[in-house]
Design an enzyme around this catalytic site. Structure first.
Site, short mmCIF file in Angstrom:
data_model
loop_
_atom_site.label_atom_id
_atom_site.label_comp_id
_atom_site.label_asym_id
_atom_site.label_seq_id
_atom_site.Cartn_x
_atom_site.Cartn_y
_atom_site.Cartn_z
N ASP A 31 46.00 -47.19 71.96
CA ASP A 31 45.38 -45.97 71.45
C ASP A 31 44.61 -46.37 70.19
O ASP A 31 43.48 -46.86 70.28
CB ASP A 31 46.48 -44.94 71.17
CG ASP A 31 45.95 -43.54 70.93
OD1 ASP A 31 44.96 -43.40 70.20
OD2 ASP A 31 46.53 -42.56 71.45
N LYS A 45 42.33 -46.44 75.26
CA LYS A 45 41.42 -45.37 74.82
C LYS A 45 40.34 -45.99 73.95
O LYS A 45 40.54 -46.11 72.73
CB LYS A 45 42.17 -44.32 74.01
CG LYS A 45 43.25 -43.55 74.78
CD LYS A 45 43.92 -42.55 73.85
CE LYS A 45 45.01 -41.75 74.54
NZ LYS A 45 45.74 -40.87 73.58
N VAL A 86 48.04 -38.34 76.43
CA VAL A 86 48.49 -38.37 77.82
C VAL A 86 49.99 -38.63 77.93
O VAL A 86 50.60 -39.19 77.01
CB VAL A 86 47.73 -39.45 78.63
CG1 VAL A 86 46.25 -39.10 78.73
CG2 VAL A 86 47.92 -40.84 78.03
N ASP A 139 55.61 -40.64 76.79
CA ASP A 139 56.33 -39.41 76.47
C ASP A 139 55.60 -38.55 75.46
O ASP A 139 54.75 -39.01 74.70
CB ASP A 139 57.68 -39.75 75.85
CG ASP A 139 57.53 -40.32 74.44
OD1 ASP A 139 56.76 -41.29 74.27
OD2 ASP A 139 58.14 -39.78 73.49
P1 XMP Z 1 48.67 -47.13 68.94
O1 XMP Z 1 47.93 -45.92 68.43
O2 XMP Z 1 49.32 -47.88 67.84
O3 XMP Z 1 49.78 -46.57 69.92
O4 XMP Z 1 47.74 -48.00 69.77
C1 XMP Z 1 51.10 -46.95 69.79
C2 XMP Z 1 52.04 -46.34 70.77
O5 XMP Z 1 51.95 -44.94 70.71
C3 XMP Z 1 52.17 -44.39 71.95
N1 XMP Z 1 50.99 -43.61 72.37
C4 XMP Z 1 51.02 -42.60 73.23
N2 XMP Z 1 52.07 -42.05 73.88
N3 XMP Z 1 50.57 -40.55 74.93
C5 XMP Z 1 51.83 -41.02 74.73
O6 XMP Z 1 52.74 -40.51 75.35
C6 XMP Z 1 49.47 -41.05 74.32
O7 XMP Z 1 48.34 -40.58 74.54
C7 XMP Z 1 49.72 -42.12 73.40
N4 XMP Z 1 48.91 -42.87 72.61
C8 XMP Z 1 49.73 -43.75 71.99
C9 XMP Z 1 52.45 -45.52 72.90
O8 XMP Z 1 53.82 -45.74 73.02
C10 XMP Z 1 51.79 -46.71 72.24
O9 XMP Z 1 52.36 -47.92 72.61
MG MG Z 2 55.88 -43.19 72.68
#
Ligand code: XMP
Ligand code: MG
Length: 183
Positions: free
Chosen positions: A107, A135, A157, A163
């Site tokens: 993300d 993303k 998502v 989750d």
């Molecule tokens: P980052 O932002 O550090 O993301 O790249 C770290 C962790 O956050 C969770 N994540 C999500 N979980 N829907 C979710 O259920 C999402 O849209 C989402 N975006 C981030 C995920 O565990 C990821 O490894």
């Molecule tokens: Mg999570």
């Protein structure tokens, strides 16, 4: 559960279970070719990557080992804090190992950036990333992930291990969570 079982909580199904399995099989072939003759260690990031790990590793025709790390940066929120905490460290020593990090989603990329730096300091022979989802418009740091399942829009998502506040992990597909659930 299936998207139809919780239709009120979702806006759109982005990737179906069938599409995920087909894509993981392709990535499995690619990884098998790339790591020919090398021993591969898969490192999953708990808990979101459990489904990806389970399906991806079974798509591989050769022996691999698996380990897990638990970090947290989210809690009951839909935005990354950028602050990463180790909740459970690896059991194995990564020194001289070929490591493939298995992630559910990139993300902001902050979690992976932190993990990559952390793993590099442990002396792995190589480190690559496999992420089921990415993303591109939400990324705050450049992450070089060699294997990506699907690029998706920046909406929050759930499903296939992902989750919201520990729910929806057992949804079979990946779907956009309806804003009324978290606002
Ligand atoms: P980052 O932002 O550090 O993301 O790249 C770290 C962790 O956050 C969770 N994540 C999500 N979980 N829907 C979710 O259920 C999402 O849209 C989402 N975006 C981030 C995920 O565990 C990821 O490894
Ligand atoms: Mg999570």
């Amino acid at each position: 559960m299936r998207a139809a079982d919780i239709a009120d909580d979702l806006t759109t199904v982005l990737v179906t279970e069938e599409q995920i399995h087909a894509r993981l099989a392709e990535l499995g072939q690619q990884v098998t070719e790339d790591y020919d003759g090398k021993e591969l260690v898969l490192v999953g990031v708990l808990k979101g990557a459990v489904m990806v790990m389970a399906d991806f590793m079974r798509a591989l025709p050769k022996h691999v080992t698996m380990d897990w790390m638990a970090v947290s940066s989210y809690g009951a929120s839909t935005k990354s804090s950028g602050v990463v905490q180790i909740r459970k460290d690896l059991d194995i020593d990564l020194a001289d190992k070929h490591v493939l990090i298995v992630e559910d989603i990139i993300d902001s990329g902050l979690t992976l950036a932190w993990l990559l730096e952390n793993f590099e300091s442990r002396g792995a022979a190589s480190i690559e990333v496999l992420a089921l989802l990415r993303k591109p418009d939400a990324m705050k740091v450049e992450i070089n992930s060699r294997y990506v399942g699907f690029d998706i829009p920046s909406d929050f998502v759930v499903g296939y291990g992902l989750d919201y506040d520990e729910r929806y992990r057992n949804l079979r597909d990946v779907a956009v969570l309806a804003p009324h659930v978290y606002s």
